[in-house]
Design a protein around this motif. Structure first.
Motif, PDB file in Angstrom:
ATOM      1  N   SER A  18       0.810  -1.214   0.000  1.00  0.00           N
ATOM      2  CA  SER A  18       0.000   0.000   0.000  1.00  0.00           C
ATOM      3  C   SER A  18       0.848   1.271   0.000  1.00  0.00           C
ATOM      4  O   SER A  18       0.321   2.362  -0.056  1.00  0.00           O
ATOM      5  N   PHE A  19       2.157   1.140   0.037  1.00  0.00           N
ATOM      6  CA  PHE A  19       3.042   2.293   0.156  1.00  0.00           C
ATOM      7  C   PHE A  19       3.510   2.751  -1.217  1.00  0.00           C
ATOM      8  O   PHE A  19       3.975   1.955  -2.022  1.00  0.00           O
ATOM      9  N   THR A  20       3.388   4.043  -1.516  1.00  0.00           N
ATOM     10  CA  THR A  20       3.721   4.534  -2.855  1.00  0.00           C
ATOM     11  C   THR A  20       4.803   5.608  -2.874  1.00  0.00           C
ATOM     12  O   THR A  20       5.211   6.039  -3.941  1.00  0.00           O
ATOM     13  N   SER A  21       5.285   6.056  -1.723  1.00  0.00           N
ATOM     14  CA  SER A  21       6.305   7.099  -1.681  1.00  0.00           C
ATOM     15  C   SER A  21       7.693   6.518  -1.946  1.00  0.00           C
ATOM     16  O   SER A  21       7.908   5.325  -1.793  1.00  0.00           O
ATOM     17  N   PRO A  22       8.658   7.366  -2.328  1.00  0.00           N
ATOM     18  CA  PRO A  22      10.026   6.881  -2.524  1.00  0.00           C
ATOM     19  C   PRO A  22      10.596   6.277  -1.239  1.00  0.00           C
ATOM     20  O   PRO A  22      10.352   6.784  -0.145  1.00  0.00           O
ATOM     21  N   ILE A  23      11.330   5.173  -1.388  1.00  0.00           N
ATOM     22  CA  ILE A  23      11.931   4.490  -0.252  1.00  0.00           C
ATOM     23  C   ILE A  23      13.419   4.296  -0.523  1.00  0.00           C
ATOM     24  O   ILE A  23      13.878   4.385  -1.648  1.00  0.00           O
ATOM     25  N   GLU A  87       5.143   9.714   6.622  1.00  0.00           N
ATOM     26  CA  GLU A  87       4.136   9.064   5.794  1.00  0.00           C
ATOM     27  C   GLU A  87       3.777   7.656   6.256  1.00  0.00           C
ATOM     28  O   GLU A  87       2.991   6.979   5.610  1.00  0.00           O
ATOM     29  N   VAL A  88       4.334   7.220   7.381  1.00  0.00           N
ATOM     30  CA  VAL A  88       4.073   5.876   7.884  1.00  0.00           C
ATOM     31  C   VAL A  88       3.057   5.952   9.007  1.00  0.00           C
ATOM     32  O   VAL A  88       3.260   6.652   9.997  1.00  0.00           O
ATOM     33  N   ASP A  89       1.961   5.224   8.853  1.00  0.00           N
ATOM     34  CA  ASP A  89       0.933   5.161   9.879  1.00  0.00           C
ATOM     35  C   ASP A  89       1.251   3.966  10.782  1.00  0.00           C
ATOM     36  O   ASP A  89       0.832   2.843  10.526  1.00  0.00           O
ATOM     37  N   THR A  90       2.024   4.223  11.845  1.00  0.00           N
ATOM     38  CA  THR A  90       2.452   3.130  12.726  1.00  0.00           C
ATOM     39  C   THR A  90       1.278   2.515  13.476  1.00  0.00           C
ATOM     40  O   THR A  90       1.298   1.320  13.769  1.00  0.00           O
ATOM     41  N   GLN A  91       0.262   3.298  13.775  1.00  0.00           N
ATOM     42  CA  GLN A  91      -0.900   2.760  14.477  1.00  0.00           C
ATOM     43  C   GLN A  91      -1.604   1.715  13.619  1.00  0.00           C
ATOM     44  O   GLN A  91      -1.988   0.650  14.107  1.00  0.00           O
ATOM     45  N   LEU A  92      -1.746   1.987  12.342  1.00  0.00           N
ATOM     46  CA  LEU A  92      -2.361   1.040  11.424  1.00  0.00           C
ATOM     47  C   LEU A  92      -1.542  -0.248  11.334  1.00  0.00           C
ATOM     48  O   LEU A  92      -2.091  -1.355  11.350  1.00  0.00           O
ATOM     49  N   LEU A  93      -0.237  -0.113  11.276  1.00  0.00           N
ATOM     50  CA  LEU A  93       0.647  -1.272  11.210  1.00  0.00           C
ATOM     51  C   LEU A  93       0.580  -2.096  12.496  1.00  0.00           C
ATOM     52  O   LEU A  93       0.512  -3.332  12.449  1.00  0.00           O
ATOM     53  N   GLN A  94       0.540  -1.448  13.639  1.00  0.00           N
ATOM     54  CA  GLN A  94       0.427  -2.160  14.916  1.00  0.00           C
ATOM     55  C   GLN A  94      -0.914  -2.878  15.024  1.00  0.00           C
ATOM     56  O   GLN A  94      -0.983  -4.009  15.495  1.00  0.00           O
ATOM     57  N   ASP A  95      -1.987  -2.236  14.590  1.00  0.00           N
ATOM     58  CA  ASP A  95      -3.304  -2.871  14.620  1.00  0.00           C
ATOM     59  C   ASP A  95      -3.340  -4.111  13.729  1.00  0.00           C
ATOM     60  O   ASP A  95      -3.895  -5.144  14.100  1.00  0.00           O
TER      61      ASP A  95
END
Length: 106
Positions: A18-23, A87-95
């Protein structure tokens, strides 16, 4: 018996999709250690990564990479993947990790 993927691989694979930004991807090898920056095109369950619009952080050291625009990186050679913190939603990842852990317990 089917292939059982570790919790972190399944969760992070879905997160990366779901991630679209440069990494930034660090690839350590015996003779070459490079950081490649690019836009994530795709990732699979083995964390193989396909990047588009790539660049290397040290073009003087790796001039052969200047003409490369897209690349496929085998997941087993990736040491780190750096994502922009804002740009990282850590809460979503933890859930997602909690939900997957609960499903595996049942």
């Amino acid at each position: 018996m089917g292939l059982v993927m570790p919790l972190s691989v399944c969760t992070f694979s879905g997160f990366f999709k779901s991630f679209t930004s440069p990494i930034h991807v660090l690839i350590p090898c015996s003779e070459v250690t490079s950081v490649i920056c690019g836009t994530l095109h795709s990732v699979d369950q083995y964390l193989n990564i396909k990047l588009t619009d790539i660049s290397v952080t040290d073009p003087e050291k790796y001039p052969h990479m200047l003409s490369v625009k897209n690349c496929f990186i085998r997941g087993s050679v990736v040491r780190y993947v750096q994502l922009p913190a804002d740009e990282v939603d850590t809460q979503l990842l933890q859930d997602a990790a909690r939900k997957e852990a609960l499903q595996q317990k049942q």
